[in-house]
Design an enzyme around this catalytic site. Structure first.
Site, PDB file in Angstrom:
ATOM      1  N   LYS A  51      36.754  -0.771 -14.672  1.00  0.00           N
ATOM      2  CA  LYS A  51      38.041  -0.449 -15.310  1.00  0.00           C
ATOM      3  C   LYS A  51      38.833  -1.742 -15.551  1.00  0.00           C
ATOM      4  O   LYS A  51      38.504  -2.790 -14.985  1.00  0.00           O
ATOM      5  CB  LYS A  51      38.823   0.507 -14.414  1.00  0.00           C
ATOM      6  CG  LYS A  51      39.187  -0.071 -13.062  1.00  0.00           C
ATOM      7  CD  LYS A  51      39.606   1.017 -12.093  1.00  0.00           C
ATOM      8  CE  LYS A  51      40.006   0.400 -10.768  1.00  0.00           C
ATOM      9  NZ  LYS A  51      40.108   1.403  -9.704  1.00  0.00           N
ATOM     10  N   ARG A 149      47.483  10.485  -3.870  1.00  0.00           N
ATOM     11  CA  ARG A 149      47.513  10.124  -5.289  1.00  0.00           C
ATOM     12  C   ARG A 149      46.777  11.223  -6.034  1.00  0.00           C
ATOM     13  O   ARG A 149      46.864  12.390  -5.655  1.00  0.00           O
ATOM     14  CB  ARG A 149      46.832   8.752  -5.431  1.00  0.00           C
ATOM     15  CG  ARG A 149      47.470   7.828  -6.411  1.00  0.00           C
ATOM     16  CD  ARG A 149      46.839   6.445  -6.406  1.00  0.00           C
ATOM     17  NE  ARG A 149      45.387   6.472  -6.599  1.00  0.00           N
ATOM     18  CZ  ARG A 149      44.639   5.387  -6.753  1.00  0.00           C
ATOM     19  NH1 ARG A 149      45.184   4.199  -6.731  1.00  0.00           N
ATOM     20  NH2 ARG A 149      43.342   5.480  -6.909  1.00  0.00           N
ATOM     21  N   TYR A 277      61.864 -25.819 -17.987  1.00  0.00           N
ATOM     22  CA  TYR A 277      63.094 -25.019 -18.083  1.00  0.00           C
ATOM     23  C   TYR A 277      63.839 -25.021 -16.757  1.00  0.00           C
ATOM     24  O   TYR A 277      63.250 -24.855 -15.692  1.00  0.00           O
ATOM     25  CB  TYR A 277      62.749 -23.572 -18.424  1.00  0.00           C
ATOM     26  CG  TYR A 277      62.298 -23.346 -19.845  1.00  0.00           C
ATOM     27  CD1 TYR A 277      63.159 -23.599 -20.914  1.00  0.00           C
ATOM     28  CD2 TYR A 277      61.025 -22.868 -20.119  1.00  0.00           C
ATOM     29  CE1 TYR A 277      62.752 -23.380 -22.218  1.00  0.00           C
ATOM     30  CE2 TYR A 277      60.609 -22.644 -21.423  1.00  0.00           C
ATOM     31  CZ  TYR A 277      61.479 -22.901 -22.471  1.00  0.00           C
ATOM     32  OH  TYR A 277      61.075 -22.675 -23.755  1.00  0.00           O
ATOM     33  N   MET A 325      55.712 -19.952 -21.220  1.00  0.00           N
ATOM     34  CA  MET A 325      54.873 -18.899 -21.780  1.00  0.00           C
ATOM     35  C   MET A 325      53.467 -19.418 -22.097  1.00  0.00           C
ATOM     36  O   MET A 325      52.476 -18.737 -21.843  1.00  0.00           O
ATOM     37  CB  MET A 325      55.523 -18.343 -23.047  1.00  0.00           C
ATOM     38  CG  MET A 325      54.827 -17.104 -23.560  1.00  0.00           C
ATOM     39  SD  MET A 325      55.540 -16.488 -25.086  1.00  0.00           S
ATOM     40  CE  MET A 325      57.088 -15.799 -24.530  1.00  0.00           C
TER      41      MET A 325
HETATM   42  C1  LIG Z   1      39.198   1.150  -8.692  1.00  0.00           C
HETATM   43  C2  LIG Z   1      38.551   2.239  -7.967  1.00  0.00           C
HETATM   44  C3  LIG Z   1      37.439   1.980  -7.151  1.00  0.00           C
HETATM   45  C4  LIG Z   1      36.918   0.587  -6.874  1.00  0.00           C
HETATM   46  O1  LIG Z   1      37.655   0.032  -5.813  1.00  0.00           O
HETATM   47  P1  LIG Z   1      37.339  -1.432  -5.262  1.00  0.00           P
HETATM   48  O2  LIG Z   1      38.234  -1.588  -4.103  1.00  0.00           O
HETATM   49  O3  LIG Z   1      37.676  -2.359  -6.377  1.00  0.00           O
HETATM   50  O4  LIG Z   1      35.901  -1.461  -4.928  1.00  0.00           O
HETATM   51  C5  LIG Z   1      36.817   3.051  -6.556  1.00  0.00           C
HETATM   52  N1  LIG Z   1      37.272   4.315  -6.736  1.00  0.00           N
HETATM   53  C6  LIG Z   1      38.347   4.594  -7.505  1.00  0.00           C
HETATM   54  C7  LIG Z   1      38.802   6.001  -7.639  1.00  0.00           C
HETATM   55  C8  LIG Z   1      39.026   3.570  -8.130  1.00  0.00           C
HETATM   56  O5  LIG Z   1      40.084   3.852  -8.882  1.00  0.00           O
END
Ligand SMILES: *Cc1c(COP(=O)(O)O)cnc(C)c1O
Length: 386
Positions: A51, A149, A277, A325
């Protein structure tokens, strides 16, 4: 190898020649996957979590590398991230780990992405979309075992849920999972509690003969620390990139990412010379100032101003003045040899010195995840095998 190899247009800037760039060592990605495999409970598979564009490393390249090296699944946060992988000829099973809207559900079904369901409304939307599209939809049910969550409460997975999951001809109930809140922590008590809730649920489903094919609970911390959380898959993110979920595992991993720029100019200045700055830094004596073309728009955060170091010719030098920036300044003693065009390492190794994502994270009061995810899209990514 450059961005081109992993899909046209993924990093359009990679061809142009900006000196500020990220290099990702794919050999290290393979080695990190191998390190995970050595900790795996026998029979357990690896989902490579890519992701946020592979935690800033480039999702397409990392996913392809991980799959070649034996990962069975790919995990993303959004349907759109899965689509990018499908467009780049990744055919492996992909699970959307996060929330999906109605439109994202339709996209997921069309692209054969597995959908996470965490409430009845989502499940009904998936059923409806699958019927409308005339397609099958694969789902993983996410339960909350103590993260607070995404996920239904474990106790809520009752008969009406099971009926809906198993009675719908277009729903393929493919997985059950939960997420650990502190697998990297020293104290295992809370992880044990989450595991025991998950086990109770699995046992309940077993008695009803309603176990989906994939059960998964562990993230990177769980992968290395708690084989009891592996079931038949672990979701391996941070560790894949060689970033340690907790310090003791650092030696088993190799960071895959290095982030470098170049000295754009050097100027010699006297004592009392202000930098940047707000003039937050003034040279205490005669000095060389090196301008570096990277700034907070690239993800080199302004909070690092006057606090971080960089490496040039194998030595550490301080970042002085405010980070702008698009540029920043490094202070170098007057007698040190540096030249225009020298490589400036922001994250990575140079000689015996090394700057980790964790080092920058500590300065910023955050975690390595946020540092690497924050590297901007205008920084081209390159891939190496060294
Ligand atoms: C991001 C994520 C992971 C991976 O977690 P890491 O700590 O980066 O290994 C696993 N499960 C879910 C649901 C996640 O959102």
């Amino acid at each position: 190898m450059n961005g081109e190899f992993f899909g046209k247009g993924v990093y359009p800037l990679a061809e142009i020649g900006r000196p500020t760039k990220v290099e990702v060592n794919l050999q290290h990605i393979r080695q990190n996957l191998h390190a995970a495999r050595q900790h795996l409970y026998p029979g357990s598979e690896i989902m490579a979590v890519v992701k946020a564009d592979g935690y800033g490393h480039g999702a397409v390249a990392v996913a392809k590398t991980a799959l070649h090296a034996g990962a069975a699944w790919i995990g993303v946060a959004l349907a759109e991230e899965g689509v990018v992988l499908r467009k780049n000829e990744i055919d492996a099973p992909i699970l959307i780990l996060g929330y999906s809207s109605r439109d994202q559900i339709r996209l997921a079904i069309s692209e054969r992405l597995d959908i996470t369901v965490y409430d009845m409304e989502t499940l009904d939307e998936v059923r409806k979309a699958a019927a409308e599209l005339g397609r099958e939809a694969a789902v993983h049910v996410k339960v909350d075992t103590g993260m607070g969550r995404l996920g239904i409460q474990a106790e809520a997975l009752d008969e009406s849920w099971l009926k809906r999951l198993t009675d719908s001809p277009r729903i393929w109930w493919r997985g059950l999972f939960s997420h650990l809140a502190e697998s990297e922590a020293e104290d295992p008590a809370y992880t044990r509690r989450q595991l025991s809730r998950f086990l109770d649920l699995v046992e309940l489903l077993r008695r009803r003969d309603a176990i989906p094919p994939w059960l998964h609970l562990a993230n990177s911390g769980g992968t290395f620390k708690y084989p009891g959380t592996h079931f038949n898959m672990v979701r391996f993110g941070l560790g894949l990139y060689g970033l340690p979920p907790y310090p003791a595992i650092a030696d088993a991993l190799r960071p895959a990412l290095s982030w470098t720029s170049q000295v754009a100019f050097i100027k010699r200045v006297p004592a009392g010379f202000p930098v940047g700055y707000g003039r937050t830094f003034t040279t205490p004596g005669p000095m060389q100032l090196a301008g570096v073309p990277v700034g907070y728009a690239d993800g080199y955060r302004r909070g690092l101003s006057n606090r971080a170091s960089v490496l040039i010719r194998g030595r550490r030098y301080p970042v002085v003045g405010r980070i702008s920036m698009d540029q920043m300044t490094v202070a170098i003693p007057p007698d040190h040899p540096v030249a225009r065009g020298d490589t400036v390492t922001l994250i990575g190794e140079d000689g015996t010195e090394r700057i980790t994502a964790d080092e920058l994270a500590e300065i910023l009061g955050t975690i390595s995840y946020e540092v690497v995810c924050g590297i901007g899209t205008r920084v081209p990514r390159f891939y190496t095998e060294r």
